[in-house]
Design a protein around this motif. Sequence first.
Motif, mmCIF file in Angstrom:
data_model
loop_
_atom_site.group_PDB
_atom_site.id
_atom_site.type_symbol
_atom_site.label_atom_id
_atom_site.label_comp_id
_atom_site.label_asym_id
_atom_site.label_seq_id
_atom_site.Cartn_x
_atom_site.Cartn_y
_atom_site.Cartn_z
ATOM 1 N N ILE A 295 0.861 -1.177 0.000
ATOM 2 C CA ILE A 295 0.000 0.000 0.000
ATOM 3 C C ILE A 295 0.895 1.224 0.000
ATOM 4 O O ILE A 295 1.776 1.359 0.858
ATOM 5 C CB ILE A 295 -0.914 0.015 1.238
ATOM 6 C CG1 ILE A 295 -1.787 -1.238 1.256
ATOM 7 C CG2 ILE A 295 -1.749 1.285 1.270
ATOM 8 C CD1 ILE A 295 -2.507 -1.455 2.557
ATOM 9 N N GLU A 296 0.666 2.096 -0.979
ATOM 10 C CA GLU A 296 1.437 3.329 -1.060
ATOM 11 C C GLU A 296 0.509 4.516 -0.854
ATOM 12 O O GLU A 296 -0.565 4.582 -1.455
ATOM 13 C CB GLU A 296 2.112 3.458 -2.423
ATOM 14 C CG GLU A 296 3.119 2.354 -2.699
ATOM 15 C CD GLU A 296 3.641 2.414 -4.110
ATOM 16 O OE1 GLU A 296 4.714 2.997 -4.316
ATOM 17 O OE2 GLU A 296 2.945 1.879 -5.005
ATOM 18 N N VAL A 297 0.924 5.422 0.011
ATOM 19 C CA VAL A 297 0.206 6.666 0.237
ATOM 20 C C VAL A 297 1.042 7.765 -0.399
ATOM 21 O O VAL A 297 2.179 8.006 0.004
ATOM 22 C CB VAL A 297 -0.005 6.929 1.743
ATOM 23 C CG1 VAL A 297 -0.653 8.284 1.962
ATOM 24 C CG2 VAL A 297 -0.845 5.819 2.357
ATOM 25 N N LEU A 298 0.487 8.397 -1.422
ATOM 26 C CA LEU A 298 1.203 9.430 -2.161
ATOM 27 C C LEU A 298 0.721 10.803 -1.720
ATOM 28 O O LEU A 298 -0.485 11.055 -1.683
ATOM 29 C CB LEU A 298 0.976 9.281 -3.669
ATOM 30 C CG LEU A 298 1.749 8.184 -4.393
ATOM 31 C CD1 LEU A 298 1.521 6.816 -3.828
ATOM 32 C CD2 LEU A 298 1.445 8.215 -5.864
ATOM 33 N N LYS B 213 -4.037 15.752 5.254
ATOM 34 C CA LYS B 213 -4.831 14.698 4.611
ATOM 35 C C LYS B 213 -3.971 13.484 4.301
ATOM 36 O O LYS B 213 -4.426 12.341 4.427
ATOM 37 C CB LYS B 213 -5.483 15.222 3.336
ATOM 38 C CG LYS B 213 -6.626 16.174 3.582
ATOM 39 C CD LYS B 213 -7.239 16.609 2.268
ATOM 40 C CE LYS B 213 -8.382 17.577 2.493
ATOM 41 N NZ LYS B 213 -8.997 17.984 1.221
ATOM 42 N N CYS B 214 -2.740 13.722 3.890
ATOM 43 C CA CYS B 214 -1.828 12.618 3.588
ATOM 44 C C CYS B 214 -1.538 11.802 4.850
ATOM 45 O O CYS B 214 -1.529 10.571 4.811
ATOM 46 C CB CYS B 214 -0.526 13.146 2.999
ATOM 47 S SG CYS B 214 -0.740 14.066 1.466
ATOM 48 N N ARG C 10 3.809 7.809 -11.259
ATOM 49 C CA ARG C 10 2.740 6.832 -11.054
ATOM 50 C C ARG C 10 1.428 7.283 -11.698
ATOM 51 O O ARG C 10 0.410 6.612 -11.574
ATOM 52 C CB ARG C 10 2.556 6.582 -9.560
ATOM 53 C CG ARG C 10 3.691 5.760 -8.957
ATOM 54 C CD ARG C 10 3.586 5.747 -7.442
ATOM 55 N NE ARG C 10 4.543 4.854 -6.819
ATOM 56 C CZ ARG C 10 5.823 5.124 -6.596
ATOM 57 N NH1 ARG C 10 6.334 6.276 -7.003
ATOM 58 N NH2 ARG C 10 6.607 4.247 -5.994
ATOM 59 N N GLY C 11 1.445 8.437 -12.357
ATOM 60 C CA GLY C 11 0.270 8.922 -13.062
ATOM 61 C C GLY C 11 -0.733 9.652 -12.189
ATOM 62 O O GLY C 11 -1.866 9.875 -12.596
ATOM 63 N N VAL C 12 -0.319 10.011 -10.987
ATOM 64 C CA VAL C 12 -1.214 10.681 -10.047
ATOM 65 C C VAL C 12 -1.085 12.187 -10.207
ATOM 66 O O VAL C 12 0.008 12.736 -10.199
ATOM 67 C CB VAL C 12 -0.892 10.256 -8.589
ATOM 68 C CG1 VAL C 12 -1.639 11.096 -7.587
ATOM 69 C CG2 VAL C 12 -1.208 8.780 -8.414
ATOM 70 N N MET C 13 -2.239 12.852 -10.344
ATOM 71 C CA MET C 13 -2.236 14.303 -10.514
ATOM 72 C C MET C 13 -2.798 15.025 -9.292
ATOM 73 O O MET C 13 -2.604 16.225 -9.140
ATOM 74 C CB MET C 13 -3.036 14.693 -11.761
ATOM 75 C CG MET C 13 -2.490 14.073 -13.040
ATOM 76 S SD MET C 13 -0.724 14.332 -13.306
ATOM 77 C CE MET C 13 -0.717 16.036 -13.771
ATOM 78 N N MET C 14 -3.531 14.322 -8.437
ATOM 79 C CA MET C 14 -4.101 14.921 -7.228
ATOM 80 C C MET C 14 -3.722 14.078 -6.021
ATOM 81 O O MET C 14 -3.822 12.851 -6.065
ATOM 82 C CB MET C 14 -5.629 14.995 -7.320
ATOM 83 C CG MET C 14 -6.141 15.955 -8.368
ATOM 84 S SD MET C 14 -7.945 15.986 -8.450
ATOM 85 C CE MET C 14 -8.348 16.579 -6.820
ATOM 86 N N GLY D 70 -7.046 12.240 -4.627
ATOM 87 C CA GLY D 70 -7.617 13.527 -4.278
ATOM 88 C C GLY D 70 -8.612 13.485 -3.130
ATOM 89 O O GLY D 70 -9.361 14.428 -2.922
ATOM 90 N N ARG D 71 -8.616 12.381 -2.388
ATOM 91 C CA ARG D 71 -9.536 12.259 -1.249
ATOM 92 C C ARG D 71 -8.957 11.282 -0.233
ATOM 93 O O ARG D 71 -7.984 10.582 -0.510
ATOM 94 C CB ARG D 71 -10.917 11.809 -1.705
ATOM 95 C CG ARG D 71 -10.953 10.416 -2.291
ATOM 96 C CD ARG D 71 -12.330 10.062 -2.842
ATOM 97 N NE ARG D 71 -12.361 8.678 -3.294
ATOM 98 C CZ ARG D 71 -12.653 7.642 -2.520
ATOM 99 N NH1 ARG D 71 -12.931 7.822 -1.240
ATOM 100 N NH2 ARG D 71 -12.667 6.417 -3.006
#
Length: 78
Positions: A4-7, A13-14, A46-50, A64-65
């Motif tokens: 599990i990765e938290v970006l 929020k992170c 990783r393709g994450v924008m939010m 984003g949430r």
Amino acid sequence: MVKIEVLGTGCAKCHRLYANAEQAVKDLKIAGEVVKVEDIDAIVDRGVMMTPALLINGEVRAEGRVPDVDEIKRMLTV
């Protein structure tokens, strides 16, 4: 073992998402590794924008949430 990765860049929020992910792994009593990814280049790769974002075994599951513990547990058991 589940990875599990938290970006995110370290915002509140992170941190909450990281805590929720750890709690979900603990509640389910599964072998899982929860890691933080705070490097912007690694996040974009990783393709994450939010952010915050949650990846399970390399797949983006939330972006984003902040999913709650129960939602993360459902993600881990499906």
